[in-house]
Design an enzyme around this catalytic site. Structure first.
Site, PDB file in Angstrom:
ATOM      1  N   SER A 121       0.835  -1.062   0.199  1.00  0.00           N
ATOM      2  CA  SER A 121      -0.055  -0.175   0.043  1.00  0.00           C
ATOM      3  C   SER A 121       1.492   1.229  -0.073  1.00  0.00           C
ATOM      4  O   SER A 121       0.618   2.606  -0.107  1.00  0.00           O
ATOM      5  CB  SER A 121      -1.009  -0.226   1.014  1.00  0.00           C
ATOM      6  OG  SER A 121      -1.745  -0.945   0.933  1.00  0.00           O
ATOM      7  N   LYS A 124      -0.089   3.864  -2.716  1.00  0.00           N
ATOM      8  CA  LYS A 124      -1.166   4.831  -2.486  1.00  0.00           C
ATOM      9  C   LYS A 124      -0.851   6.102  -2.697  1.00  0.00           C
ATOM     10  O   LYS A 124      -1.049   7.246  -2.985  1.00  0.00           O
ATOM     11  CB  LYS A 124      -1.525   4.528  -1.166  1.00  0.00           C
ATOM     12  CG  LYS A 124      -2.996   2.946  -2.193  1.00  0.00           C
ATOM     13  CD  LYS A 124      -3.385   2.701  -0.532  1.00  0.00           C
ATOM     14  CE  LYS A 124      -4.873   1.523  -0.511  1.00  0.00           C
ATOM     15  NZ  LYS A 124      -4.131   0.597  -0.160  1.00  0.00           N
ATOM     16  N   SER A 176      -5.659   3.645   4.190  1.00  0.00           N
ATOM     17  CA  SER A 176      -5.449   2.506   3.194  1.00  0.00           C
ATOM     18  C   SER A 176      -6.139   1.883   2.459  1.00  0.00           C
ATOM     19  O   SER A 176      -6.737   0.754   2.391  1.00  0.00           O
ATOM     20  CB  SER A 176      -4.263   1.387   3.454  1.00  0.00           C
ATOM     21  OG  SER A 176      -3.352   0.792   2.852  1.00  0.00           O
TER      22      SER A 176
END
Length: 410
Positions: A121, A124, A176
């Site tokens: 993640s 991101k 997230s």
């Protein structure tokens, strides 16, 4: 896990341990490989998440630059420290890490900074940066059931509810949210189009170890990045006032279900929540990527970022390892070991095209005859052969150079 997979994992761990001790990897395998130092591709996947769709070949690893981006020292697969610097904290056990100054771009210390790993993640940050450059913050979108059904961590977007891009970005960074990543991707033209935009942006920043396959960081075919690249991407993102504001937010409220209470969202980044001067960052985890972490903090007018990749929560959690690394960085003196370059490398200084771009362009005055004539075609073929040989020699030289260079969410 099959015996062959267990063997591969054991071999990888042994290589990492030997690399940390400065032992030459060829002693382990008998021959050197281009991907050993630094790793040109992440370790083999442990599940089927990266299997390409039927009929599509597996992507080749992204090319390794001839010279390490950010400075020659950053091509090392072991510790990269200023002369006379103390050893890094022993609690920091991540396979790869970078410690850098967010304002000057100086890389203060690193370990295997350009090794390719899966981002989970932490990618991101690139998703958010792409959205900030593609969308207006006050634009709206309506969450869909497909958004809400995304695998892994979700912020809780409710199908049918309307959100601003700013609100969805908040859910993306603070919690997230894979649902938030999918919603933003659809707003930017769909998942495939967004992935293309993310990869183009990474390339424009000189993040040449990076290729994303999903906007959420869930593993996909050919996914890779490096601790160095993530430091570059995070530095650029922190120059965006809205990203810096969201990353530094402890608590926010998003629209909930129609007629229901608002959705309360807290940051999941322990560096922001527990470290003095914490500025925020990003967490990540998948089975293939293991733990990844970005944490930034400010002390005495200095803003540092620490990026850790392919870590485990041993002997302490990744957030604690990041805090130890930040402490180390704030106390570290000496010359920087490299720099965070935030532009794509310039073309050759002499303006000459690469060998594989050379084409025969005979003219009427050519001694080989007119364009399209037999002699001209022969000459063109000769040039093409020469170009092909030059390319092969260049690739072979590059391979020799490579061989000799010695609290998380999915």
């Amino acid at each position: 896990m099959p015996r062959s997979a267990r063997g591969s994992v054991l071999l990888l761990r042994t290589k990492i341990a030997l690399c940390a001790l400065g032992v030459a990897l060829p002693l382990l395998s008998g021959t050197a490989h281009a991907q050993d130092c630094p790793a040109a591709a992440p370790p083999p996947a442990v599940d089927t998440s990266e299997v390409p769709p039927p009929g599509e070949p597996a992507p080749e690893p992204v090319p390794v630059p001839e010279t390490p981006v950010g400075g020659d020292q950053l091509g090392s697969c072991g510790p990269v420290l200023p002369p006379g610097a103390p050893a890094p904290p022993p609690e920091v056990t991540a396979a790869s890490w970078v410690l850098a100054d967010l304002d000057t771009g100086e890389v203060l210390a690193a370990h295997d900074p350009h090794a390719r790993h899966r981002p989970a993640s932490t990618i991101k940050v690139l998703t958010a940066l792409t959205a900030l450059r593609e969308l207006r913050l006050d634009d709206t979108l309506v969450a869909t059931q497909e958004d809400a059904n995304q695998e892994g961590s979700r912020v809780g977007l409710f199908p049918g509810s309307t959100y601003t891009v700013r609100e969805v970005l908040t859910g993306l960074i603070l919690r997230s949210g894979n649902d938030a990543a999918h919603a933003l991707a659809m707003k930017m033209g769909g998942v495939a189009a967004t992935v293309d935009k993310m990869n183009a942006l990474a390339a424009s920043l000189g993040a040449l170890d990076t290729r994303t396959a999903t906007p959420s960081g869930l593993d996909g075919p050919g996914m890779s990045t490096s601790a160095y690249d993530l430091a570059v991407i995070f530095r650029v993102a922190m120059q965006e006032p809205e990203f810096a504001k969201i990353a530094g937010t402890h608590q926010a409220f998003l629209p909930g279900a129609p007629g229901g209470p608002p959705l309360e969202v807290w940051s999941d980044n322990q560096v922001l929540r527990a470290y003095p001067g914490g500025l925020g960052g990003k967490t990540g985890f998948t089975d293939d990527a293991r733990h990844t972490f970005i944490g930034a903090a400010e002390r005495d007018g200095r803003r540092l970022v620490a990026v850790l990749m392919r870590g485990e929560n041993q002997p302490v959690r990744q957030s604690a390892q990041t805090m130890r690394l930040l402490d180390y960085g704030f106390a570290l003196g000496g010359e920087p070991v490299g720099e965070l370059v935030t532009t794509s490398p310039a073309p050759p200084a002499d303006g000459e095209p690469e060998a594989d771009q050379v084409q025969a362009q005979p003219t009427d005055s050519s001694p080989f005859g007119t364009v399209g004539g037999p002699l001209a075609l022969l000459a063109a073929a000769g040039v093409a052969v020469a170009a092909a040989i030059a390319v092969q020699r260049r690739r072979a030289a590059l391979a020799r150079r490579r061989r000799s260079s010695g609290d998380d969410h999915p």
